[in-house]
Design a protein around this motif. Structure first.
Motif, PDB file in Angstrom:
ATOM      1  N   ARG A 110     -90.476  55.908 -33.062  1.00  0.00           N
ATOM      2  CA  ARG A 110     -90.796  56.185 -31.660  1.00  0.00           C
ATOM      3  C   ARG A 110     -89.580  56.748 -30.926  1.00  0.00           C
ATOM      4  NH1 ARG A 110     -95.269  52.044 -29.165  1.00  0.00           N
ATOM      5  NH2 ARG A 110     -96.748  52.202 -30.898  1.00  0.00           N
ATOM      6  N   ALA A 111     -88.404  56.254 -31.259  1.00  0.00           N
ATOM      7  CA  ALA A 111     -87.185  56.803 -30.656  1.00  0.00           C
ATOM      8  C   ALA A 111     -87.041  58.281 -31.015  1.00  0.00           C
ATOM      9  CB  ALA A 111     -85.966  56.018 -31.123  1.00  0.00           C
ATOM     10  N   PHE A 112     -87.341  58.623 -32.272  1.00  0.00           N
ATOM     11  CA  PHE A 112     -87.301  60.021 -32.701  1.00  0.00           C
ATOM     12  C   PHE A 112     -88.344  60.851 -31.966  1.00  0.00           C
ATOM     13  CE2 PHE A 112     -89.514  63.019 -35.561  1.00  0.00           C
ATOM     14  CZ  PHE A 112     -88.543  64.019 -35.623  1.00  0.00           C
ATOM     15  N   GLU A 113     -89.563  60.367 -31.906  1.00  0.00           N
ATOM     16  CA  GLU A 113     -90.636  61.135 -31.290  1.00  0.00           C
ATOM     17  C   GLU A 113     -90.462  61.266 -29.780  1.00  0.00           C
ATOM     18  OE1 GLU A 113     -94.008  58.989 -32.759  1.00  0.00           O
ATOM     19  OE2 GLU A 113     -94.123  60.187 -34.609  1.00  0.00           O
ATOM     20  N   ASN A 114     -89.711  60.367 -29.184  1.00  0.00           N
ATOM     21  CA  ASN A 114     -89.440  60.447 -27.749  1.00  0.00           C
ATOM     22  C   ASN A 114     -88.112  61.134 -27.445  1.00  0.00           C
ATOM     23  OD1 ASN A 114     -91.807  59.169 -26.785  1.00  0.00           O
ATOM     24  ND2 ASN A 114     -90.959  57.165 -27.288  1.00  0.00           N
ATOM     25  N   GLY A 115     -87.486  61.739 -28.460  1.00  0.00           N
ATOM     26  CA  GLY A 115     -86.287  62.522 -28.242  1.00  0.00           C
ATOM     27  C   GLY A 115     -85.015  61.724 -28.059  1.00  0.00           C
ATOM     28  N   LYS A 116     -85.024  60.446 -28.417  1.00  0.00           N
ATOM     29  CA  LYS A 116     -83.805  59.640 -28.297  1.00  0.00           C
ATOM     30  C   LYS A 116     -82.862  59.858 -29.472  1.00  0.00           C
ATOM     31  CE  LYS A 116     -83.598  57.023 -25.344  1.00  0.00           C
ATOM     32  NZ  LYS A 116     -83.197  57.160 -23.926  1.00  0.00           N
ATOM     33  N   LEU A 117     -83.415  60.211 -30.620  1.00  0.00           N
ATOM     34  CA  LEU A 117     -82.645  60.483 -31.836  1.00  0.00           C
ATOM     35  C   LEU A 117     -83.257  61.691 -32.524  1.00  0.00           C
ATOM     36  CD1 LEU A 117     -82.645  56.881 -33.403  1.00  0.00           C
ATOM     37  CD2 LEU A 117     -80.723  57.900 -32.187  1.00  0.00           C
ATOM     38  N   ASP A 118     -82.452  62.427 -33.287  1.00  0.00           N
ATOM     39  CA  ASP A 118     -83.068  63.392 -34.199  1.00  0.00           C
ATOM     40  C   ASP A 118     -83.237  62.712 -35.551  1.00  0.00           C
ATOM     41  OD1 ASP A 118     -80.751  63.621 -35.778  1.00  0.00           O
ATOM     42  OD2 ASP A 118     -80.038  65.390 -34.717  1.00  0.00           O
ATOM     43  N   LEU A 119     -83.782  63.448 -36.514  1.00  0.00           N
ATOM     44  CA  LEU A 119     -84.159  62.807 -37.776  1.00  0.00           C
ATOM     45  C   LEU A 119     -82.935  62.367 -38.582  1.00  0.00           C
ATOM     46  CD1 LEU A 119     -86.678  61.974 -39.213  1.00  0.00           C
ATOM     47  CD2 LEU A 119     -86.743  64.168 -40.383  1.00  0.00           C
TER      48      LEU A 119
END
Length: 449
Positions: A110-119
């Protein structure tokens, strides 16, 4: 992502404190239901947790309103006492409110999908949790901090710049542009192709830091491989007997040398045999040794003949591997010198030891430590720490090489290949990753992260 998830973020079992995390649109409702009210954002508050009129625990509660949270959603944490009954009561209360247990890695997804982290940063989180050595910790923390992302963003920027020149030549052929506008893209593309080639040559280093530097012990039966393994591991990891063929499968022992993870593999003695089980052990030994980063050819100093056909001639030991002359306490100096000379001619590093003697492997341990550190340390952060990264880099390089052959001839095709190279790099950071890649990455996470 309209549902709200929860999970214990600490390991199971008896402990002083356990942490239960919640994320999603109903996180605030869940906190109010258990604690009575929302604490001030990002400040711990001591609250009595109750459900259906029954007290569950006195806990610290933290509230993180989105988007200023790990997942980018409304999130909360309950820091409860670590007894199993307490944790289960809190989890049951959350379930009763319609929340569901998170899947492995779902918080970070969810952090990735919300732009908080990249892959790549998300993968750094997983690697940091799994880190067993100082080197793994440093690499994972660098990746989480964006070291990989920054490098790929720079490369992608170079591609975008080159693409702008190529597309200008295609789209505005009649404008007053420099005649060599397309050719001006070549130096940047050549430089980038070289940098990616260097990154691919170094790609194995990052993976070996994560997974371990593999060292195979190979040689004839009763040469002392298992004794050497036990001495290096400082425990009885392998059975040692005078009966040839005792070791019939790969015995892997993890070590930490110089801050790096090492996997030491004791293999079956290499010899021709009619025993089906031992023959399978030899086959597995050959396969494991072939994939190892270093092979130690263990030789019995008293029995080995310098003219005999050994492991090297079977294609197991390669130039640059090590020949370990074991049992040197059983032979004289003249014999040792003859063995040393014969093995050095074969382009092998030579180590002499008596594995069964107290302290007999310390010189070998020091030499192995130096070798592992030299192999895995580097001035720069590795550009690839997973096979997935290397595959995308190889794909991007292929498009770049094709684009370089087309610049000045077929500018439209060159522009398309540069665009495809940029897409390949974007997949590493997850800008355009397909769903199956995301599923594969996050499935390796633990629940609660």
């Amino acid at each position: 992502m309209n549902d709200t998830i929860y999970a214990p973020a600490t390991g199971a079992g008896r402990a002083a404190v356990a942490v239960v995390r919640v994320s999603g649109p109903a996180a605030g409702v869940a906190v109010r239901a258990l604690a009575g009210d929302l604490p001030k954002p990002r400040r711990a508050a001591l609250c009595r947790l109750t459900w259906n009129g029954v007290a569950l625990d006195d806990a610290l509660v933290l509230w993180f309103p989105g988007p200023a949270s790990y997942t980018g959603e409304d999130a909360a944490e309950f820091h409860v006492h670590g007894g199993r009954a307490v944790v289960e009561a809190v989890l049951e209360a959350l379930t009763a409110q319609g929340l569901r247990l998170a899947e492995p890695g779902e918080f970070t997804r969810r952090a990735f999908e919300n732009g908080k982290l990249d892959l790549t940063q998300a993968e750094g989180v997983a690697d940091l949790i799994d880190a067993e050595t100082e080197a793994q910790r440093r690499q994972a923390l660098g990746q989480l901090g964006g070291a990989l992302s920054e490098r790929y963003d720079v490369w992608r920027g170079l591609l975008v710049q080159a693409l702008a020149m190529l597309e200008a030549a295609v789209d505005f052929p009649d404008e007053e542009l420099p005649e060599d506008v397309a050719a001006r893209a070549r130096p940047g593309l050549e430089m980038l192709e070289g940098q990616i080639a260097e990154a691919l040559a170094d790609a194995g280093r990052g993976r070996r830091v994560r997974d371990g530097f593999r060292i195979a012990l190979v040689g004839a039966p009763n040469a002392g491989k298992s004794t050497l393994l036990n001495a290096l591991a400082q425990r009885e990891a392998a059975i040692v007997t005078a009966t040839p063929g005792t070791t019939r499968d790969i015995i892997e022992v993890p070590l930490i040398l110089g801050g790096y993870k090492v996997l030491l593999g004791d293999t079956a003695g290499l010899r021709a045999t009619d025993d089906a089980i031992e023959a399978e052990g030899v086959r597995r030994a050959l396969a494991w040794a072939a994939e190892a980063d270093l092979r130690l050819w263990v030789i019995d100093a008293a029995l080995f003949h310098v003219e005999q056909v050994g492991a090297q001639e079977q294609g197991v030991v390669r130039a640059g591997d090590w020949a370990v002359i074991n049992k040197i306490d059983l032979v004289d100096a003249e014999r040792r010198e003859a063995l040393r000379s014969a093995l050095l001619v074969r382009d092998l590093s030579v180590i002499e030891l008596a594995a069964r003697k107290p302290g007999g492997v310390e010189t070998a341990r020091a030499a192995l430590t130096s070798h592992v550190v030299a192999s895995l340390s580097g001035a720069e952060f590795p550009a690839a720490t997973r096979i997935r990264h290397a595959e995308s880099l190889k794909e991007a390089r292929g498009y770049l090489r094709r684009a370089l052959s087309e610049v000045g001839l077929e500018v439209e095709l060159a522009a398309e290949d540069v665009r495809l190279a940029a897409r390949a790099l974007s997949r590493i950071t997850g800008r355009i990753d397909p769903e199956d890649v995301l599923d594969r990455v996050f499935s390796s996470f633990c629940i609660g992260k």
